[in-house]
Design a protein around this motif. Structure first.
Motif, PDB file in Angstrom:
ATOM      1  N   TYR A   6       0.875  -1.172   0.000  1.00  0.00           N
ATOM      2  CA  TYR A   6       0.000   0.000   0.000  1.00  0.00           C
ATOM      3  C   TYR A   6       0.915   1.224   0.000  1.00  0.00           C
ATOM      4  N   PHE A   7       0.639   2.166  -0.878  1.00  0.00           N
ATOM      5  CA  PHE A   7       1.479   3.368  -0.970  1.00  0.00           C
ATOM      6  C   PHE A   7       0.683   4.559  -0.465  1.00  0.00           C
ATOM      7  N   ILE A   8       1.053   5.090   0.708  1.00  0.00           N
ATOM      8  CA  ILE A   8       0.381   6.256   1.284  1.00  0.00           C
ATOM      9  C   ILE A   8       1.259   7.481   1.024  1.00  0.00           C
ATOM     10  N   HIS A   9       0.794   8.327   0.137  1.00  0.00           N
ATOM     11  CA  HIS A   9       1.582   9.512  -0.247  1.00  0.00           C
ATOM     12  C   HIS A   9       1.097  10.730   0.538  1.00  0.00           C
ATOM     13  N   SER A  10       1.782  10.978   1.653  1.00  0.00           N
ATOM     14  CA  SER A  10       1.401  12.071   2.551  1.00  0.00           C
ATOM     15  C   SER A  10       2.266  13.312   2.379  1.00  0.00           C
ATOM     16  N   ALA A  11       3.435  13.154   1.740  1.00  0.00           N
ATOM     17  CA  ALA A  11       4.336  14.293   1.569  1.00  0.00           C
ATOM     18  C   ALA A  11       3.703  15.340   0.664  1.00  0.00           C
ATOM     19  N   GLY A  12       3.949  16.589   0.963  1.00  0.00           N
ATOM     20  CA  GLY A  12       3.425  17.678   0.140  1.00  0.00           C
ATOM     21  C   GLY A  12       4.057  18.991   0.531  1.00  0.00           C
ATOM     22  N   TYR A  13       3.849  19.976  -0.312  1.00  0.00           N
ATOM     23  CA  TYR A  13       4.408  21.303  -0.077  1.00  0.00           C
ATOM     24  C   TYR A  13       3.250  22.252   0.209  1.00  0.00           C
ATOM     25  N   VAL A  14       3.006  22.495   1.512  1.00  0.00           N
ATOM     26  CA  VAL A  14       1.893  23.352   1.919  1.00  0.00           C
ATOM     27  C   VAL A  14       2.334  24.801   1.852  1.00  0.00           C
ATOM     28  N   ASN A  15       1.719  25.567   0.953  1.00  0.00           N
ATOM     29  CA  ASN A  15       2.053  26.982   0.793  1.00  0.00           C
ATOM     30  C   ASN A  15       0.821  27.683   0.232  1.00  0.00           C
ATOM     31  N   LEU A  16       0.202  28.543   1.039  1.00  0.00           N
ATOM     32  CA  LEU A  16      -1.031  29.223   0.631  1.00  0.00           C
ATOM     33  C   LEU A  16      -0.768  30.548  -0.069  1.00  0.00           C
ATOM     34  N   SER A  17       0.452  30.752  -0.513  1.00  0.00           N
ATOM     35  CA  SER A  17       0.821  32.015  -1.142  1.00  0.00           C
ATOM     36  C   SER A  17      -0.040  32.310  -2.369  1.00  0.00           C
ATOM     37  N   THR A  18      -0.394  33.575  -2.493  1.00  0.00           N
ATOM     38  CA  THR A  18      -1.125  34.034  -3.677  1.00  0.00           C
ATOM     39  C   THR A  18      -0.196  34.784  -4.634  1.00  0.00           C
TER      40      THR A  18
END
Length: 374
Positions: free
Chosen positions: A96-108
Protein backbone atom coordinates in the motif's frame (compact mmCIF):
# COMPACT_ATOMS: atom_id res chain seq x y z
CA UNK A 1 1.57 -6.41 4.92
CA UNK A 2 3.81 -3.78 3.40
CA UNK A 3 3.06 -0.06 3.60
CA UNK A 4 5.06 2.73 1.99
CA UNK A 5 4.72 6.15 3.59
CA UNK A 6 6.05 9.48 2.34
CA UNK A 7 6.20 12.58 4.54
CA UNK A 8 6.83 10.66 7.77
CA UNK A 9 8.71 13.62 9.29
CA UNK A 10 5.82 16.00 8.58
CA UNK A 11 2.96 17.23 10.75
CA UNK A 12 0.49 14.58 9.59
CA UNK A 13 2.93 11.98 8.26
CA UNK A 14 4.55 11.47 11.66
CA UNK A 15 1.15 10.77 13.24
CA UNK A 16 0.32 8.33 10.43
CA UNK A 17 3.63 6.56 11.10
CA UNK A 18 2.76 6.21 14.79
CA UNK A 19 -0.70 4.83 13.95
CA UNK A 20 0.67 2.27 11.46
CA UNK A 21 3.20 0.98 13.98
CA UNK A 22 0.46 0.66 16.59
CA UNK A 23 -1.67 -1.20 14.04
CA UNK A 24 1.11 -3.70 13.35
CA UNK A 25 1.75 -4.31 17.04
CA UNK A 26 -1.78 -4.35 18.44
CA UNK A 27 -3.16 -6.53 15.64
CA UNK A 28 -0.05 -8.74 15.54
CA UNK A 29 0.44 -8.00 11.85
CA UNK A 30 3.57 -9.25 10.17
CA UNK A 31 4.22 -5.85 8.64
CA UNK A 32 6.92 -3.71 7.12
CA UNK A 33 6.66 0.08 7.05
CA UNK A 34 8.86 1.52 4.32
CA UNK A 35 9.58 5.20 4.90
CA UNK A 36 10.85 7.29 2.01
CA UNK A 37 12.61 10.12 3.79
CA UNK A 38 15.76 12.15 3.31
CA UNK A 39 18.68 13.45 5.28
CA UNK A 40 18.40 17.04 6.44
CA UNK A 41 21.39 19.19 7.33
CA UNK A 42 23.57 16.85 9.41
CA UNK A 43 20.78 14.43 10.35
CA UNK A 44 20.32 11.24 8.38
CA UNK A 45 16.83 9.95 7.62
CA UNK A 46 17.42 7.23 10.24
CA UNK A 47 18.33 9.84 12.86
CA UNK A 48 15.24 11.87 12.03
CA UNK A 49 12.90 8.90 12.27
CA UNK A 50 14.44 7.63 15.52
CA UNK A 51 14.15 11.14 16.97
CA UNK A 52 10.44 11.02 16.22
CA UNK A 53 10.08 7.59 17.83
CA UNK A 54 11.85 8.70 21.03
CA UNK A 55 10.46 12.23 21.16
CA UNK A 56 8.64 13.65 24.16
CA UNK A 57 5.63 13.87 21.85
CA UNK A 58 5.71 10.24 20.61
CA UNK A 59 2.93 7.96 21.94
CA UNK A 60 3.95 6.38 25.23
CA UNK A 61 2.81 3.00 23.90
CA UNK A 62 5.56 3.09 21.24
CA UNK A 63 8.21 4.50 23.58
CA UNK A 64 7.56 1.62 25.98
CA UNK A 65 8.21 -0.84 23.17
CA UNK A 66 11.47 0.91 22.25
CA UNK A 67 13.25 1.64 19.01
CA UNK A 68 15.03 -1.74 18.88
CA UNK A 69 11.70 -3.54 18.49
CA UNK A 70 10.13 -0.80 16.35
CA UNK A 71 13.07 -0.84 13.95
CA UNK A 72 12.13 -4.43 13.06
CA UNK A 73 8.99 -3.03 11.41
CA UNK A 74 10.71 -0.14 9.65
CA UNK A 75 12.83 0.16 6.54
CA UNK A 76 14.12 3.61 5.57
CA UNK A 77 14.87 4.69 2.04
CA UNK A 78 17.10 7.74 2.48
CA UNK A 79 16.51 9.80 -0.65
CA UNK A 80 14.49 12.59 -2.21
CA UNK A 81 11.16 11.43 -3.62
CA UNK A 82 12.10 12.27 -7.19
CA UNK A 83 15.35 10.32 -6.87
CA UNK A 84 13.92 6.92 -5.88
CA UNK A 85 15.72 4.29 -7.95
CA UNK A 86 14.21 1.50 -10.02
CA UNK A 87 15.90 -0.99 -7.68
CA UNK A 88 13.40 0.16 -5.04
CA UNK A 89 10.63 -1.66 -6.90
CA UNK A 90 11.47 -5.13 -5.60
CA UNK A 91 11.04 -3.89 -2.02
CA UNK A 92 7.56 -2.51 -2.58
CA UNK A 93 5.91 -5.34 -4.46
CA UNK A 94 2.35 -5.68 -3.17
CA UNK A 95 2.58 -2.63 -0.87
CA UNK A 96 0.00 0.00 0.00
CA UNK A 97 1.48 3.37 -0.97
CA UNK A 98 0.38 6.26 1.28
CA UNK A 99 1.58 9.51 -0.25
CA UNK A 100 1.40 12.07 2.55
CA UNK A 101 4.34 14.29 1.57
CA UNK A 102 3.42 17.68 0.14
CA UNK A 103 4.41 21.30 -0.08
CA UNK A 104 1.89 23.35 1.92
CA UNK A 105 2.05 26.98 0.79
CA UNK A 106 -1.03 29.22 0.63
CA UNK A 107 0.82 32.01 -1.14
CA UNK A 108 -1.12 34.03 -3.68
CA UNK A 109 2.08 35.50 -5.17
CA UNK A 110 2.45 34.75 -8.87
CA UNK A 111 6.19 34.17 -8.57
CA UNK A 112 5.54 31.19 -6.27
CA UNK A 113 2.80 29.61 -8.40
CA UNK A 114 5.00 27.40 -10.60
CA UNK A 115 7.07 26.10 -7.69
CA UNK A 116 4.00 25.25 -5.62
CA UNK A 117 2.43 23.45 -8.57
CA UNK A 118 5.58 21.51 -9.41
CA UNK A 119 6.32 20.50 -5.80
CA UNK A 120 2.82 19.07 -5.37
CA UNK A 121 2.26 17.44 -8.77
CA UNK A 122 5.62 16.42 -10.21
CA UNK A 123 6.44 14.02 -7.37
CA UNK A 124 2.98 12.45 -7.40
CA UNK A 125 3.19 11.80 -11.13
CA UNK A 126 6.75 10.45 -10.82
CA UNK A 127 5.79 7.97 -8.10
CA UNK A 128 2.66 6.69 -9.80
CA UNK A 129 4.18 6.46 -13.27
CA UNK A 130 7.31 4.65 -12.08
CA UNK A 131 5.98 2.26 -9.46
CA UNK A 132 2.35 1.48 -10.29
CA UNK A 133 3.39 -1.98 -11.58
CA UNK A 134 4.38 -3.08 -8.10
CA UNK A 135 2.05 -1.46 -5.59
CA UNK A 136 -1.28 -2.84 -4.39
CA UNK A 137 -3.06 0.46 -3.86
CA UNK A 138 -2.27 4.17 -4.05
CA UNK A 139 -3.55 6.40 -1.23
CA UNK A 140 -3.19 10.12 -1.90
CA UNK A 141 -3.46 12.58 1.00
CA UNK A 142 -4.98 15.73 -0.45
CA UNK A 143 -6.77 18.65 1.16
CA UNK A 144 -10.46 19.42 1.64
CA UNK A 145 -9.69 22.88 0.28
CA UNK A 146 -9.07 21.50 -3.20
CA UNK A 147 -12.86 21.90 -3.38
CA UNK A 148 -12.05 25.58 -4.00
CA UNK A 149 -14.54 28.41 -3.60
CA UNK A 150 -17.81 26.57 -2.91
CA UNK A 151 -20.99 27.22 -0.98
CA UNK A 152 -23.66 25.02 0.58
CA UNK A 153 -23.01 21.34 1.32
CA UNK A 154 -19.82 19.80 -0.06
CA UNK A 155 -19.85 16.03 -0.63
CA UNK A 156 -16.87 13.66 -0.84
CA UNK A 157 -16.74 13.47 -4.64
CA UNK A 158 -14.77 16.37 -6.14
CA UNK A 159 -14.33 14.88 -9.61
CA UNK A 160 -17.82 14.33 -10.98
CA UNK A 161 -19.21 17.80 -10.34
CA UNK A 162 -20.12 19.01 -13.81
CA UNK A 163 -18.00 22.11 -13.25
CA UNK A 164 -14.37 23.00 -12.55
CA UNK A 165 -13.83 24.31 -9.00
CA UNK A 166 -12.52 27.85 -8.67
CA UNK A 167 -9.38 27.73 -6.57
CA UNK A 168 -8.10 30.50 -4.31
CA UNK A 169 -4.40 29.82 -4.67
CA UNK A 170 -1.80 27.66 -6.41
CA UNK A 171 -1.74 25.13 -3.56
CA UNK A 172 -5.44 24.30 -3.87
CA UNK A 173 -5.12 24.08 -7.65
CA UNK A 174 -2.04 21.87 -7.48
CA UNK A 175 -3.63 19.45 -5.01
CA UNK A 176 -6.80 19.25 -7.12
CA UNK A 177 -4.74 18.64 -10.26
CA UNK A 178 -2.80 15.88 -8.46
CA UNK A 179 -6.03 14.26 -7.29
CA UNK A 180 -7.42 14.30 -10.80
CA UNK A 181 -4.25 12.75 -12.18
CA UNK A 182 -4.33 10.01 -9.52
CA UNK A 183 -7.99 9.19 -10.21
CA UNK A 184 -7.63 9.12 -13.99
CA UNK A 185 -4.30 7.29 -14.07
CA UNK A 186 -5.35 4.66 -11.57
CA UNK A 187 -8.61 4.00 -13.42
CA UNK A 188 -6.67 3.56 -16.65
CA UNK A 189 -4.26 1.17 -14.93
CA UNK A 190 -6.95 -0.69 -13.00
CA UNK A 191 -5.09 0.20 -9.79
CA UNK A 192 -7.15 0.70 -6.60
CA UNK A 193 -6.80 4.18 -5.14
CA UNK A 194 -8.06 6.50 -2.44
CA UNK A 195 -8.08 10.27 -2.10
CA UNK A 196 -8.29 11.33 1.56
CA UNK A 197 -8.65 15.03 2.32
CA UNK A 198 -8.17 16.62 5.74
CA UNK A 199 -9.27 20.20 6.31
CA UNK A 200 -7.11 22.61 8.36
CA UNK A 201 -5.14 20.48 10.80
CA UNK A 202 -4.88 21.48 14.45
CA UNK A 203 -3.28 19.94 17.53
CA UNK A 204 -4.11 16.56 19.02
CA UNK A 205 -7.45 16.16 20.79
CA UNK A 206 -8.33 12.47 21.13
CA UNK A 207 -6.59 11.79 24.44
CA UNK A 208 -4.92 13.61 27.30
CA UNK A 209 -1.50 12.40 26.15
CA UNK A 210 0.28 15.41 24.60
CA UNK A 211 -3.09 17.08 24.15
CA UNK A 212 -3.13 20.01 21.68
CA UNK A 213 0.39 19.21 20.45
CA UNK A 214 1.21 19.91 16.81
CA UNK A 215 4.72 19.94 15.39
CA UNK A 216 4.27 22.94 13.10
CA UNK A 217 2.01 25.95 13.47
CA UNK A 218 0.18 26.83 10.25
CA UNK A 219 -2.87 28.72 8.91
CA UNK A 220 -4.92 30.11 11.85
CA UNK A 221 -1.98 29.54 14.20
CA UNK A 222 0.08 31.94 12.07
CA UNK A 223 -2.48 34.69 12.54
CA UNK A 224 -2.41 34.05 16.29
CA UNK A 225 1.40 34.06 16.25
CA UNK A 226 1.58 37.39 14.41
CA UNK A 227 -0.71 39.17 16.85
CA UNK A 228 0.76 37.45 19.90
CA UNK A 229 4.13 39.00 19.15
CA UNK A 230 2.52 42.28 18.08
CA UNK A 231 0.85 42.42 21.50
CA UNK A 232 4.23 42.00 23.22
CA UNK A 233 5.53 45.28 21.82
CA UNK A 234 5.67 48.15 24.27
CA UNK A 235 4.12 50.56 21.78
CA UNK A 236 0.39 51.23 21.65
CA UNK A 237 -1.64 48.62 19.73
CA UNK A 238 -2.59 49.93 16.29
CA UNK A 239 -6.01 49.18 14.84
CA UNK A 240 -6.05 46.37 12.27
CA UNK A 241 -9.04 45.87 9.97
CA UNK A 242 -10.16 42.42 8.83
CA UNK A 243 -12.40 41.92 5.82
CA UNK A 244 -14.52 38.90 6.77
CA UNK A 245 -17.65 37.24 5.45
CA UNK A 246 -19.53 37.05 8.75
CA UNK A 247 -21.39 33.91 7.66
CA UNK A 248 -18.37 31.84 6.72
CA UNK A 249 -16.18 29.61 8.86
CA UNK A 250 -12.96 27.64 9.04
CA UNK A 251 -13.11 23.87 9.15
CA UNK A 252 -10.54 22.54 11.63
CA UNK A 253 -9.76 18.90 12.45
CA UNK A 254 -7.28 17.37 14.97
CA UNK A 255 -4.13 15.80 13.51
CA UNK A 256 -4.45 12.59 15.54
CA UNK A 257 -8.04 12.11 14.36
CA UNK A 258 -6.96 12.49 10.73
CA UNK A 259 -4.18 9.92 11.16
CA UNK A 260 -6.52 7.41 12.82
CA UNK A 261 -9.07 7.75 10.04
CA UNK A 262 -6.43 7.25 7.34
CA UNK A 263 -5.14 4.09 8.99
CA UNK A 264 -8.73 2.90 9.52
CA UNK A 265 -9.76 3.23 5.87
CA UNK A 266 -6.71 2.66 3.64
CA UNK A 267 -7.60 -1.04 3.23
CA UNK A 268 -11.27 -0.39 2.45
CA UNK A 269 -12.26 -0.92 -1.18
CA UNK A 270 -15.60 0.89 -0.84
CA UNK A 271 -14.04 4.34 -0.23
CA UNK A 272 -12.33 6.23 -3.06
CA UNK A 273 -12.79 9.81 -1.87
CA UNK A 274 -13.26 11.00 1.70
CA UNK A 275 -13.14 14.43 3.32
CA UNK A 276 -11.70 14.21 6.85
CA UNK A 277 -13.35 17.26 8.35
CA UNK A 278 -15.37 18.59 11.27
CA UNK A 279 -19.15 18.49 11.34
CA UNK A 280 -19.28 22.25 11.57
CA UNK A 281 -16.87 25.05 10.66
CA UNK A 282 -15.83 27.57 13.29
CA UNK A 283 -17.37 30.95 12.52
CA UNK A 284 -14.51 33.23 11.46
CA UNK A 285 -15.64 36.28 13.40
CA UNK A 286 -15.94 34.19 16.55
CA UNK A 287 -12.61 32.47 15.86
CA UNK A 288 -10.86 35.82 15.42
CA UNK A 289 -12.41 37.08 18.64
CA UNK A 290 -11.15 34.01 20.55
CA UNK A 291 -7.65 34.31 19.06
CA UNK A 292 -7.29 38.02 19.81
CA UNK A 293 -8.58 37.63 23.35
CA UNK A 294 -6.13 34.82 24.07
CA UNK A 295 -3.07 36.55 22.58
CA UNK A 296 -3.94 39.92 24.10
CA UNK A 297 -4.46 42.04 20.98
CA UNK A 298 -7.60 44.11 21.40
CA UNK A 299 -7.51 46.83 18.75
CA UNK A 300 -9.11 45.41 15.61
CA UNK A 301 -12.21 45.97 13.46
CA UNK A 302 -14.34 43.73 11.21
CA UNK A 303 -15.13 45.41 7.88
CA UNK A 304 -16.73 44.60 4.53
CA UNK A 305 -14.38 43.52 1.74
CA UNK A 306 -13.40 46.46 -0.45
CA UNK A 307 -11.21 46.68 -3.58
CA UNK A 308 -9.68 50.04 -2.62
CA UNK A 309 -8.21 48.95 0.73
CA UNK A 310 -5.21 51.05 1.83
CA UNK A 311 -3.09 50.44 4.90
CA UNK A 312 -3.71 52.84 7.75
CA UNK A 313 -0.75 51.99 9.99
CA UNK A 314 2.46 49.94 10.29
CA UNK A 315 0.93 46.87 11.99
CA UNK A 316 -1.79 46.60 9.38
CA UNK A 317 0.78 46.91 6.61
CA UNK A 318 3.04 44.25 8.15
CA UNK A 319 0.11 41.87 8.55
CA UNK A 320 -1.23 42.24 5.03
CA UNK A 321 2.19 42.09 3.42
CA UNK A 322 2.97 38.81 5.19
CA UNK A 323 0.35 36.21 6.13
CA UNK A 324 -2.67 38.47 5.77
CA UNK A 325 -2.74 38.53 1.98
CA UNK A 326 -2.64 34.72 1.85
CA UNK A 327 -5.34 34.25 4.52
CA UNK A 328 -7.71 36.91 3.18
CA UNK A 329 -9.21 34.74 0.38
CA UNK A 330 -10.41 32.34 3.09
CA UNK A 331 -11.78 35.09 5.33
CA UNK A 332 -14.03 36.43 2.56
CA UNK A 333 -15.08 33.04 1.12
CA UNK A 334 -18.66 31.82 0.85
CA UNK A 335 -20.05 29.76 3.71
CA UNK A 336 -20.04 25.98 3.26
CA UNK A 337 -20.30 22.79 5.27
CA UNK A 338 -19.16 19.25 4.50
CA UNK A 339 -21.26 16.10 4.37
CA UNK A 340 -19.77 14.13 7.25
CA UNK A 341 -22.17 11.17 7.50
CA UNK A 342 -19.70 8.63 6.04
CA UNK A 343 -16.76 10.00 8.02
CA UNK A 344 -18.63 9.91 11.32
CA UNK A 345 -19.61 6.27 10.70
CA UNK A 346 -15.90 5.42 10.45
CA UNK A 347 -14.73 7.24 13.58
CA UNK A 348 -16.77 9.65 15.65
CA UNK A 349 -15.76 13.22 14.82
CA UNK A 350 -14.53 15.21 17.84
CA UNK A 351 -16.31 18.45 18.64
CA UNK A 352 -14.28 21.62 18.34
CA UNK A 353 -16.12 24.22 20.41
CA UNK A 354 -15.06 27.70 21.56
CA UNK A 355 -13.34 26.41 24.69
CA UNK A 356 -11.37 23.77 22.80
CA UNK A 357 -10.29 26.29 20.17
CA UNK A 358 -9.11 28.62 22.94
CA UNK A 359 -7.11 25.77 24.46
CA UNK A 360 -5.41 25.12 21.10
CA UNK A 361 -4.32 28.76 20.92
CA UNK A 362 -3.30 28.77 24.58
CA UNK A 363 -1.10 25.69 24.06
CA UNK A 364 0.59 27.32 21.07
CA UNK A 365 1.09 30.54 23.03
CA UNK A 366 2.65 28.69 25.97
CA UNK A 367 5.10 27.13 23.52
CA UNK A 368 5.78 30.51 21.87
CA UNK A 369 4.46 29.12 18.55
CA UNK A 370 7.80 27.35 18.09
CA UNK A 371 7.83 24.56 15.52
CA UNK A 372 9.48 21.25 16.38
CA UNK A 373 12.53 20.64 14.19
CA UNK A 374 12.97 17.07 12.98
Amino acid sequence: MKIILTGATGVLGSQIMYEILELFIKESIDGKLILISRSKKKRTALNRINNLLTSTYAPQFLKDIGTTKLDEYIEIVDTDLDSVKESFSNKIDGAYFIHSAGYVNLSTDEEHRDKIFEENTKITKFILNNFHHFIKKFIYIGTAFSSGERSGIVDNDFHNLGFVPKHRNAYENAKFHSEKFVAQRCKTLGLPYQILRPSVICGKMLSDENKYFISKYMVFYLLAKFFYFAAQRKTEQENVRFAINKKTGLNIIPVDYVAKVIVSVFRRDDIQQLNIVSHKSLNLVKGLELIMKEVGYNNYTIIEDTPDFEYQNTTEKLYYESIGKHLKPYLVSSAKQYNTSLLNSILEIPVLDDETFTQLIRYAKLHKFKDVEV
